[in-house]
Design an enzyme around this catalytic site. Structure first.
Site, PDB file in Angstrom:
ATOM      1  N   GLU A 114       0.822  -1.215   0.000  1.00 59.03           N
ATOM      2  CA  GLU A 114       0.000   0.000   0.000  1.00 59.03           C
ATOM      3  C   GLU A 114       0.854   1.263   0.000  1.00 59.03           C
ATOM      4  O   GLU A 114       1.074   1.876   1.045  1.00 59.03           O
ATOM      5  CB  GLU A 114      -0.948   0.018   1.205  1.00 59.03           C
ATOM      6  CG  GLU A 114      -1.901   1.211   1.186  1.00 59.03           C
ATOM      7  CD  GLU A 114      -2.771   1.322   2.431  1.00 59.03           C
ATOM      8  OE1 GLU A 114      -3.619   2.242   2.469  1.00 59.03           O
ATOM      9  OE2 GLU A 114      -2.614   0.516   3.358  1.00 59.03           O
TER      10      GLU A 114
ATOM     11  N   LYS B 214      -2.767  -2.095  -2.864  1.00 60.14           N
ATOM     12  CA  LYS B 214      -3.812  -1.225  -2.321  1.00 60.14           C
ATOM     13  C   LYS B 214      -3.396   0.209  -2.626  1.00 60.14           C
ATOM     14  O   LYS B 214      -2.381   0.697  -2.119  1.00 60.14           O
ATOM     15  CB  LYS B 214      -3.989  -1.440  -0.811  1.00 60.14           C
ATOM     16  CG  LYS B 214      -5.107  -0.573  -0.220  1.00 60.14           C
ATOM     17  CD  LYS B 214      -5.482  -0.995   1.193  1.00 60.14           C
ATOM     18  CE  LYS B 214      -6.585  -0.096   1.741  1.00 60.14           C
ATOM     19  NZ  LYS B 214      -7.076  -0.539   3.059  1.00 60.14           N
TER      20      LYS B 214
END
Length: 295
Positions: free
Chosen positions: A176, A213
């Site tokens: 992420e 993500k």
């Protein structure tokens, strides 16, 4: 669910991943949003007890197990907790939801327009414990604040390096490198980010897969190539400060990306709601986020 069944659920499932991983720094804000003021606890253990009660309520709500939530990201204390009389990862799997664990230790100070993750010497031990409990994958977050190629590439390189440690532990890492949605140069910076991610994927050994993500891109469809990449199991989107309506509207412009929202899922839930009202509110958010994820 076996590991292979969980992998198929994440790769092919028509749904989204719930982010229930607020940690020490973000828990008071999450509780306040839920209607629990910071006068309700006097110790950190009491605070985490209150947030666990909220998460249990979500996990056990009828709508949470309706098939539209395919995964859930947990904070370490939540992973070690109990819901419905069972360890949380086992209870989630019983409800058809694949468990993930937040493994990062927070952010360093900003440098070169990015905040990298703090060192994590205990990562392998944490992954080993997660695997014992039946967790499928992990999530770790860094933040990009400007279109500085040095900072962006360093953040992505760190994500892939930590991802390699997680893969070697037998779990699937969710990388992420969040791009701050308020950054003026986001459109430019996200193209640099995409290039850095593609380089990281090219260097990944054959047969290995990661998840990504990412902030919902300024340019709709920017990450469409990543959603089809053989080394990417799934691309999920964070809400990044958007309201539920805003996040869902932007996500729907990006076919192939599914949601992994926290604020977008929880923003209208309150401790004072009856169980019926709580579930009705949660169900409405789940339906809205699911619709945007499969658009």
């Amino acid at each position: 669910m076996t590991f292979d069944e969980m992998k198929a659920r994440i790769a092919e499932g028509q749904g989204f991943i719930a982010a229930l991983d607020q940690s020490g720094g973000s828990t008071p804000k999450a509780l306040k949003g839920y209607g629990v003021d910071d006068t309700a606890w006097s110790t950190e253990d009491e605070m985490f007890g209150l947030i666990h009660e909220m998460r249990q309520r979500i996990i056990e709500a009828p709508s949470f197990g309706n098939g539209k939530v395919i995964g859930a990201i947990l904070f370490e204390k939540t992973m070690e907790g109990v819901s419905g009389g069972k360890p949380v990862p086992a209870r989630l799997k019983e409800r058809g939801i694949v468990p993930f664990l937040k493994v990062d230790k927070g952010l360093e100070d900003e440098r070169d327009g990015a905040q990298l993750m703090k060192p994590n010497p205990g990562l392998e031990a944490m992954c080993h414990r997660a695997k014992e409990l039946g967790v499928f994958g992990t999530k770790m977050r860094s933040v990009i604040k400007s279109a500085n190629p040095v900072g962006i590439k360093e953040a992505v390189h760190q994500q892939f390096a930590e991802g390699a440690r997680i893969l070697s532990s037998g779990l699937v890492p969710m990388l992420e490198p969040e791009y701050d949605i308020t950054a003026d140069d986001r459109a430019e910076g996200e193209k640099i980010l995409l290039e850095a991610i593609e380089e990281g994927l090219d260097a990944l050994p054959e047969g290995q897969q990661v998840m990504l993500k990412l902030s919902i891109p300024k340019e709709a469809g920017l990450y469409s190539g990543l959603t089809k990449h053989p080394k990417v199991l799934r691309v999920v989107a964070l809400s990044g400060g958007y309201s539920t309506d805003e996040a869902c509207r932007e996500l729907a412009k990006n076919p192939g990306m599914i949601a992994s929202f926290s604020r977008g899922l929880l923003q209208d839930l309150r401790a004072t709601q009856s169980d019926e009202e709580f579930d009705r509110t949660l169900s409405g958010a789940i339906d809205q986020i699911h619709a945007a994820s499969v658009a």
